[in-house]
Design an enzyme around this catalytic site. Structure first.
Site, mmCIF file in Angstrom:
data_model
loop_
_atom_site.group_PDB
_atom_site.id
_atom_site.type_symbol
_atom_site.label_atom_id
_atom_site.label_comp_id
_atom_site.label_asym_id
_atom_site.label_seq_id
_atom_site.Cartn_x
_atom_site.Cartn_y
_atom_site.Cartn_z
ATOM 1 N N HIS A 1 -10.268 1.027 1.840
ATOM 2 C CA HIS A 1 -9.810 2.344 2.318
ATOM 3 C C HIS A 1 -10.992 3.279 2.581
ATOM 4 C CE1 HIS A 1 -5.474 2.195 2.280
ATOM 5 N NE2 HIS A 1 -5.418 1.799 1.022
ATOM 6 N N CYS B 1 0.850 -1.190 0.000
ATOM 7 C CA CYS B 1 0.000 0.000 0.000
ATOM 8 C C CYS B 1 0.881 1.234 0.000
ATOM 9 C CB CYS B 1 -0.884 -0.036 1.252
ATOM 10 S SG CYS B 1 -2.009 1.348 1.411
ATOM 11 N N HIS C 1 -9.209 -3.763 -2.232
ATOM 12 C CA HIS C 1 -8.223 -3.038 -1.427
ATOM 13 C C HIS C 1 -8.591 -1.552 -1.346
ATOM 14 C CE1 HIS C 1 -3.864 -2.287 -0.204
ATOM 15 N NE2 HIS C 1 -4.294 -1.076 -0.494
ATOM 16 N N GLU C 2 -8.905 -0.944 -2.499
ATOM 17 C CA GLU C 2 -9.223 0.494 -2.515
ATOM 18 C C GLU C 2 -10.559 0.787 -1.830
ATOM 19 O OE1 GLU C 2 -6.797 2.333 -3.085
ATOM 20 O OE2 GLU C 2 -5.586 0.818 -4.095
#
Length: 184
Positions: free
Chosen positions: A157, A110, A153-154
């Site tokens: 966030h 990341c 993953h994004e």
């Protein structure tokens, strides 16, 4: 132009907040931010630009990583078959996913994490994402493999979740039940 100086690092509380929805139609400010985000990701993959501006190569970026707690992501990744997935999206949401799980054999990294975090990160093998494109159009994306992992993953966030939150603390390299590894 965004550079690594704009990317906030783990420990900053904004990375643990649930981001706000972007009002659609998006404001000029939000649209410009999203344009800068996708430009950053693309530039980070260009060796010349990366060297010139000291960019760490990345394949995705979420607005909280640049200190903006809004639901915006930029992804620029090529699948194993050579298909490019390049998207700048507002309010992405996973609306369905496979039962089957996968994980990157090399682990995940990341731009907001300056250390190696060993371990497998369980992800869904296939997902469907609904979002609004940078042009204001509703989009529905069916993703699998690496693009599916990057989107998860994004989107994490945007929900205050870091990739290492998913790693098995007792046994970081335990393959998630019923999962198949993905090589990158």
């Amino acid at each position: 132009m965004l550079t690594m100086k704009d990317v906030i690092r783990e420990g900053d509380p904004i990375l643990r907040n649930v981001a706000e929805e972007v009002v659609i139609p998006a404001s000029e400010e939000d649209t410009n931010t999203l344009k800068e985000m996708i430009e950053f990701v693309i530039n980070s993959q260009d060796p010349e630009m990366a060297e010139k501006y000291s960019l760490r190569p990345g394949i995705g970026l979420a607005a909280p990583q640049i200190g903006i707690s809004k639901k915006m992501i930029a992804v620029h990744v090529t699948d194993t078959d050579g298909t490019l997935y390049s998207h700048a999206l507002f309010n992405p949401k996973i609306i369905s996913h496979s039962v089957e799980r996968t994980y990157l054999q090399s682990g995940e990294g990341c731009l907001s994490v300056d250390r190696e975090v060993p371990g497998y990160v369980p992800r869904y093998t296939r997902i469907t994402v609904k979002a609004t494109s940078i042009n204001g159009e509703e989009v529905k994306l069916r993703l699998k493999g690496l693009p599916a992992i990057v989107f998860q993953h994004e989107i994490d966030h945007l929900n205050g979740v870091m990739f290492y939150d998913h790693i098995n603390k007792e046994n970081p390299f335990a393959a998630p039940d019923g999962s198949k590894p993905l090589e990158r």
